[in-house]
Design a protein around this motif. Structure first.
Motif, PDB file in Angstrom:
ATOM      1  N   TYR A 132       0.841  -1.188   0.103  1.00 60.27           N
ATOM      2  CA  TYR A 132       0.108   0.081  -0.053  1.00 60.27           C
ATOM      3  C   TYR A 132       0.902   1.229   0.193  1.00 60.27           C
ATOM      4  N   CYS A 133       2.124   1.321   0.486  1.00 59.18           N
ATOM      5  CA  CYS A 133       2.956   2.242   0.565  1.00 59.18           C
ATOM      6  C   CYS A 133       3.993   2.191  -0.463  1.00 59.18           C
ATOM      7  N   TYR A 134       4.501   1.195  -1.028  1.00 57.99           N
ATOM      8  CA  TYR A 134       5.640   1.056  -1.870  1.00 57.99           C
ATOM      9  C   TYR A 134       5.363   0.171  -3.078  1.00 57.99           C
ATOM     10  N   LYS A 135       5.217   0.618  -4.234  1.00 53.93           N
ATOM     11  CA  LYS A 135       4.928  -0.111  -5.467  1.00 53.93           C
ATOM     12  C   LYS A 135       6.027   0.176  -6.656  1.00 53.93           C
ATOM     13  N   ASP A 136       6.666  -0.957  -7.101  1.00 47.84           N
ATOM     14  CA  ASP A 136       7.523  -0.528  -8.505  1.00 47.84           C
ATOM     15  C   ASP A 136       8.662   0.240  -8.153  1.00 47.84           C
ATOM     16  N   GLY A 137       9.295   0.087  -6.808  1.00 49.47           N
ATOM     17  CA  GLY A 137      10.276   1.004  -6.294  1.00 49.47           C
ATOM     18  C   GLY A 137      10.069   2.377  -5.979  1.00 49.47           C
ATOM     19  N   ALA A 138       8.834   2.755  -5.810  1.00 48.43           N
ATOM     20  CA  ALA A 138       8.724   4.118  -5.554  1.00 48.43           C
ATOM     21  C   ALA A 138       7.475   4.268  -4.246  1.00 48.43           C
ATOM     22  N   PHE A 139       7.305   5.231  -3.542  1.00 48.09           N
ATOM     23  CA  PHE A 139       6.076   5.100  -2.586  1.00 48.09           C
ATOM     24  C   PHE A 139       4.842   5.743  -3.473  1.00 48.09           C
ATOM     25  N   THR A 140       3.930   5.135  -2.902  1.00 51.10           N
ATOM     26  CA  THR A 140       2.498   5.177  -3.759  1.00 51.10           C
ATOM     27  C   THR A 140       1.838   6.594  -3.153  1.00 51.10           C
ATOM     28  N   GLY A 141       2.446   7.298  -2.359  1.00 45.64           N
ATOM     29  CA  GLY A 141       1.860   8.726  -2.144  1.00 45.64           C
ATOM     30  C   GLY A 141       2.818   9.479  -1.654  1.00 45.64           C
ATOM     31  N   ASN A 142       2.880  10.833  -1.855  1.00 51.08           N
ATOM     32  CA  ASN A 142       3.873  11.786  -1.389  1.00 51.08           C
ATOM     33  C   ASN A 142       3.004  12.296   0.013  1.00 51.08           C
ATOM     34  N   PHE A 143       2.998  11.793   1.003  1.00 48.14           N
ATOM     35  CA  PHE A 143       2.582  12.020   2.220  1.00 48.14           C
ATOM     36  C   PHE A 143       3.613  12.781   3.278  1.00 48.14           C
ATOM     37  N   THR A 144       3.216  13.697   3.866  1.00 47.03           N
ATOM     38  CA  THR A 144       4.042  14.149   5.261  1.00 47.03           C
ATOM     39  C   THR A 144       3.608  13.009   6.215  1.00 47.03           C
ATOM     40  N   MET A 145       4.198  12.968   7.259  1.00 45.06           N
ATOM     41  CA  MET A 145       4.232  12.200   8.268  1.00 45.06           C
ATOM     42  C   MET A 145       2.882  12.512   8.933  1.00 45.06           C
ATOM     43  N   GLU A 146       2.337  13.700   9.128  1.00 46.95           N
ATOM     44  CA  GLU A 146       0.910  14.051   9.512  1.00 46.95           C
ATOM     45  C   GLU A 146       0.011  13.403   8.740  1.00 46.95           C
ATOM     46  N   GLU A 147       0.144  13.625   7.373  1.00 39.50           N
ATOM     47  CA  GLU A 147      -0.958  13.228   6.478  1.00 39.50           C
ATOM     48  C   GLU A 147      -0.984  11.555   6.565  1.00 39.50           C
ATOM     49  N   MET A 148       0.213  11.050   6.745  1.00 36.18           N
ATOM     50  CA  MET A 148      -0.093   9.740   6.833  1.00 36.18           C
ATOM     51  C   MET A 148      -0.771   9.330   8.049  1.00 36.18           C
ATOM     52  N   ALA A 149      -0.379   9.740   9.055  1.00 38.56           N
ATOM     53  CA  ALA A 149      -1.245   9.318  10.526  1.00 38.56           C
ATOM     54  C   ALA A 149      -2.700   9.705  10.275  1.00 38.56           C
ATOM     55  N   ASP A 150      -2.799  10.795   9.640  1.00 37.54           N
ATOM     56  CA  ASP A 150      -4.236  11.172   9.491  1.00 37.54           C
ATOM     57  C   ASP A 150      -5.229   9.979   8.493  1.00 37.54           C
ATOM     58  N   PHE A 151      -4.455   9.559   7.321  1.00 38.12           N
ATOM     59  CA  PHE A 151      -4.859   8.617   6.570  1.00 38.12           C
ATOM     60  C   PHE A 151      -5.175   7.199   7.162  1.00 38.12           C
ATOM     61  N   CYS A 152      -4.249   6.813   8.305  1.00 33.26           N
ATOM     62  CA  CYS A 152      -4.072   5.543   8.630  1.00 33.26           C
ATOM     63  C   CYS A 152      -5.101   5.543   9.940  1.00 33.26           C
ATOM     64  N   ALA A 153      -5.282   6.443  10.600  1.00 33.45           N
ATOM     65  CA  ALA A 153      -6.276   6.630  11.651  1.00 33.45           C
ATOM     66  C   ALA A 153      -7.610   6.207  11.440  1.00 33.45           C
ATOM     67  N   GLN A 154      -7.798   6.153  10.085  1.00 36.11           N
ATOM     68  CA  GLN A 154      -9.246   5.593   9.729  1.00 36.11           C
ATOM     69  C   GLN A 154      -9.320   4.248   9.949  1.00 36.11           C
ATOM     70  N   PHE A 155      -8.311   3.622  10.058  1.00 33.44           N
ATOM     71  CA  PHE A 155      -8.240   1.944  10.223  1.00 33.44           C
ATOM     72  C   PHE A 155      -8.199   1.702  11.735  1.00 33.44           C
ATOM     73  N   VAL A 156      -8.618   2.681  12.722  1.00 30.01           N
ATOM     74  CA  VAL A 156      -8.628   2.539  14.115  1.00 30.01           C
ATOM     75  C   VAL A 156      -9.130   1.277  14.581  1.00 30.01           C
ATOM     76  N   ASP A 157     -10.309   0.982  13.980  1.00 33.41           N
ATOM     77  CA  ASP A 157     -11.315  -0.179  14.452  1.00 33.41           C
ATOM     78  C   ASP A 157     -10.590  -1.446  14.172  1.00 33.41           C
ATOM     79  N   GLU A 158      -9.670  -1.583  12.976  1.00 33.31           N
ATOM     80  CA  GLU A 158      -9.050  -2.768  12.863  1.00 33.31           C
ATOM     81  C   GLU A 158      -7.881  -3.061  13.770  1.00 33.31           C
ATOM     82  N   TYR A 159      -7.103  -1.669  14.211  1.00 32.68           N
ATOM     83  CA  TYR A 159      -6.207  -1.891  14.966  1.00 32.68           C
ATOM     84  C   TYR A 159      -6.837  -2.247  16.396  1.00 32.68           C
TER      85      TYR A 159
END
Length: 89
Positions: free
Chosen positions: A33-60
């Motif tokens: 989800y983060c790395y494909k074909d030798g490159a990151f899949t998104g140009n996120f800041t650390m804050e943006e990554m945390a915000d995106f991943c926070a949607q998966f809190v129920d799974e965590y």
């Protein structure tokens, strides 16, 4: 065997979700989800990554028997991410 985690989002890594290098080989440090074909899949800041991943809190919560809300989980991720390779720049 030691559990490995994606060095971008912190997801537990398994062989099935490993990212790929430019030559198509598996990357042992990042998930697909983060790395494909030798490159990151998104140009996120650390804050943006945390915000995106926070949607998966129920799974965590389900996998850890915790009951964090989205903001608590995001705060936890922001404390954890500086230890990951992608965010140590």
């Amino acid at each position: 065997m030691e559990q490995k985690f994606c060095q971008s989002c912190g997801m537990p890594l398994t062989q099935e979700i490993l990212g790929t290098n430019a030559d198509g080989s598996k990357n042992e440090e990042y998930c697909m989800y983060c790395y494909k074909d030798g490159a990151f899949t998104g140009n996120f800041t650390m804050e943006e990554m945390a915000d995106f991943c926070a949607q998966f809190v129920d799974e965590y919560n389900k996998n850890t028997d915790q009951s964090l809300n989205r903001e608590e989980y995001k705060a936890m991720l922001l404390q954890y991410y500086p230890s990951l390779k992608r965010w140590q720049l």
